[in-house]
Design a protein around this motif. Sequence first.
Motif, PDB file in Angstrom:
ATOM      1  N   LYS A 119      -3.334  -8.858   4.932  1.00  0.00           N
ATOM      2  CA  LYS A 119      -3.317  -8.535   6.355  1.00  0.00           C
ATOM      3  C   LYS A 119      -2.814  -7.132   6.676  1.00  0.00           C
ATOM      4  CE  LYS A 119      -2.674 -13.363   7.771  1.00  0.00           C
ATOM      5  NZ  LYS A 119      -1.740 -14.331   8.430  1.00  0.00           N
ATOM      6  N   SER A 120      -1.845  -6.622   5.906  1.00  0.00           N
ATOM      7  CA  SER A 120      -1.193  -5.392   6.371  1.00  0.00           C
ATOM      8  C   SER A 120      -0.963  -4.333   5.306  1.00  0.00           C
ATOM      9  CB  SER A 120       0.151  -5.750   7.016  1.00  0.00           C
ATOM     10  OG  SER A 120       0.994  -6.433   6.096  1.00  0.00           O
ATOM     11  N   ASN A 121      -1.345  -4.570   4.064  1.00  0.00           N
ATOM     12  CA  ASN A 121      -1.106  -3.567   3.028  1.00  0.00           C
ATOM     13  C   ASN A 121      -2.166  -2.468   3.117  1.00  0.00           C
ATOM     14  OD1 ASN A 121      -1.410  -2.310   0.257  1.00  0.00           O
ATOM     15  ND2 ASN A 121       0.424  -3.532  -0.072  1.00  0.00           N
ATOM     16  N   PRO A 122      -1.764  -1.206   3.347  1.00  0.00           N
ATOM     17  CA  PRO A 122      -2.759  -0.130   3.502  1.00  0.00           C
ATOM     18  C   PRO A 122      -3.539   0.166   2.243  1.00  0.00           C
ATOM     19  CG  PRO A 122      -0.521   0.759   3.412  1.00  0.00           C
ATOM     20  CD  PRO A 122      -0.384  -0.722   3.496  1.00  0.00           C
ATOM     21  N   VAL A 123      -2.948  -0.106   1.061  1.00  0.00           N
ATOM     22  CA  VAL A 123      -3.679   0.091  -0.188  1.00  0.00           C
ATOM     23  C   VAL A 123      -4.804  -0.927  -0.305  1.00  0.00           C
ATOM     24  CG1 VAL A 123      -3.522   0.020  -2.706  1.00  0.00           C
ATOM     25  CG2 VAL A 123      -1.719   1.137  -1.377  1.00  0.00           C
ATOM     26  N   PHE A 124      -4.478  -2.205  -0.092  1.00  0.00           N
ATOM     27  CA  PHE A 124      -5.497  -3.253  -0.165  1.00  0.00           C
ATOM     28  C   PHE A 124      -6.603  -3.003   0.861  1.00  0.00           C
ATOM     29  CE2 PHE A 124      -7.354  -7.353   0.904  1.00  0.00           C
ATOM     30  CZ  PHE A 124      -7.594  -7.905  -0.340  1.00  0.00           C
ATOM     31  N   ALA A 125      -6.238  -2.505   2.041  1.00  0.00           N
ATOM     32  CA  ALA A 125      -7.217  -2.278   3.106  1.00  0.00           C
ATOM     33  C   ALA A 125      -8.297  -1.285   2.695  1.00  0.00           C
ATOM     34  CB  ALA A 125      -6.515  -1.789   4.370  1.00  0.00           C
ATOM     35  N   ARG A 126      -7.973  -0.367   1.792  1.00  0.00           N
ATOM     36  CA  ARG A 126      -8.963   0.617   1.337  1.00  0.00           C
ATOM     37  C   ARG A 126     -10.109  -0.041   0.567  1.00  0.00           C
ATOM     38  NH1 ARG A 126      -7.206   5.804   0.079  1.00  0.00           N
ATOM     39  NH2 ARG A 126      -9.222   6.072  -0.968  1.00  0.00           N
ATOM     40  N   PHE A 127      -9.882  -1.240   0.031  1.00  0.00           N
ATOM     41  CA  PHE A 127     -10.900  -1.936  -0.763  1.00  0.00           C
ATOM     42  C   PHE A 127     -11.758  -2.866   0.107  1.00  0.00           C
ATOM     43  CE2 PHE A 127      -7.694  -0.590  -3.706  1.00  0.00           C
ATOM     44  CZ  PHE A 127      -8.391  -0.247  -4.854  1.00  0.00           C
TER      45      PHE A 127
END
Length: 421
Positions: free
Chosen positions: A346-354
């Motif tokens: 929900k909120s990790n900016p690294v994971f969001a890049r994927f």
Amino acid sequence: SISNNNQIDFVKAFAALTGHRPFPWQEELFRRLTAGEVITACSIPTGLGKTAVIAVWLLALASYAKAKGTSPRIPRRLVYVVNRRTVVDQSTTEAERMRARLEGEGDLSDEDRTILRELAELLARLCAAQSDHVLAISTLRGQFADNREWSADPARPAVICGTVDMIGSRLLFGGYRLGFKSRPLHAGFLGQDALLVHDEAHLEPAFQELIENIEREQVERERTGELPWPKLQVIALSATGRNNGLDTACTLKLGKADRKHSEIRKRIRAKKSLHLQPCDDEKTQLADKLADLALAHREDGATTLVFVRTVDEAMNVLARLEKAQPKHVAALTGTMRGYERDELVKSNPVFARFLPSSERPEHVSPSDGAVYLVCTSAGEVGINISADHLVCDLSTLDSMAQRFGRVNRFGACTNTRIDVV
């Protein structure tokens, strides 16, 4: 209007409900469902919208309501089962996004609002009582409370996303943390008037055999008149198609129209160069080798996935990457607590890049630099992520196919590199 006599315009309705036009295989699935044809499996390559089965079922149900019972019956509940909690949560989010559009939320055109309003009115005809939402959505997985929307009204259309253990135990009248009075109710709701979609079915052959046996038993009892009410229907989903049960005349696969479709061609023909890297001593050199290969992409600001077979090895790689690139690394393993996994998604900016570009927060940008996601098998199946590059150890054929499906998933990258140690 989306109506034409007793039919709805599937293409227009699908676009209004999801925000994009359907692929040909999704149109074919809708046709088969509304025609009452038997579908036992969908063998569709990864990255081609298998989760959209939820939208196809919902529109088939609306078409059934429009036909006023003159067309083949469509189950009122869709049960989406997969053995990964992260995928269960993503499926729930997808269903909630559809419901929000169905209720007129978001940036919609006037035409879409008209179409969605008509769809909501059609679905409301099936409900026995008024409720806040015309579509119930519930999640059944560990460390997550059941909101009980799906079991409040047996007539209301419902999407239930759950793990194998949660759904399987309820089908067998043994639901976790349920009282003896609730267990038959849950078994009935999941085992009757329901379309059970088993995602990545080849990973759970025992569960697939169980639900197929339940379906066959109900079919036999229906023939003898012992089972007058609507029965369970099962569809297996798989991107690999290696399960023999997925290769039958009742299996839906990509057709000629799909292979001519520009977006599908782009995805299934996405370029991925494969490089095999030797490792003399796996116990002492593997983590260093994987980390070095991943860090080779740090200069171009790329997204790089690292897959390993064990949690210990994942932690070793993670430590090396964090030392070189602090705050640019995240991990996804099956041993993570529910809260940690939820925060990651929900909120990790690294994971969001994927994530697909349409699902990324506005503040997340490739200009933030290279990022790395270290995963065990928890990241292999179903989860809708894509990386520019992949670094991994060697695993089984099915596992490698799933890993390759998480890199350049949408054909947007022209220099994708896969390093297998």
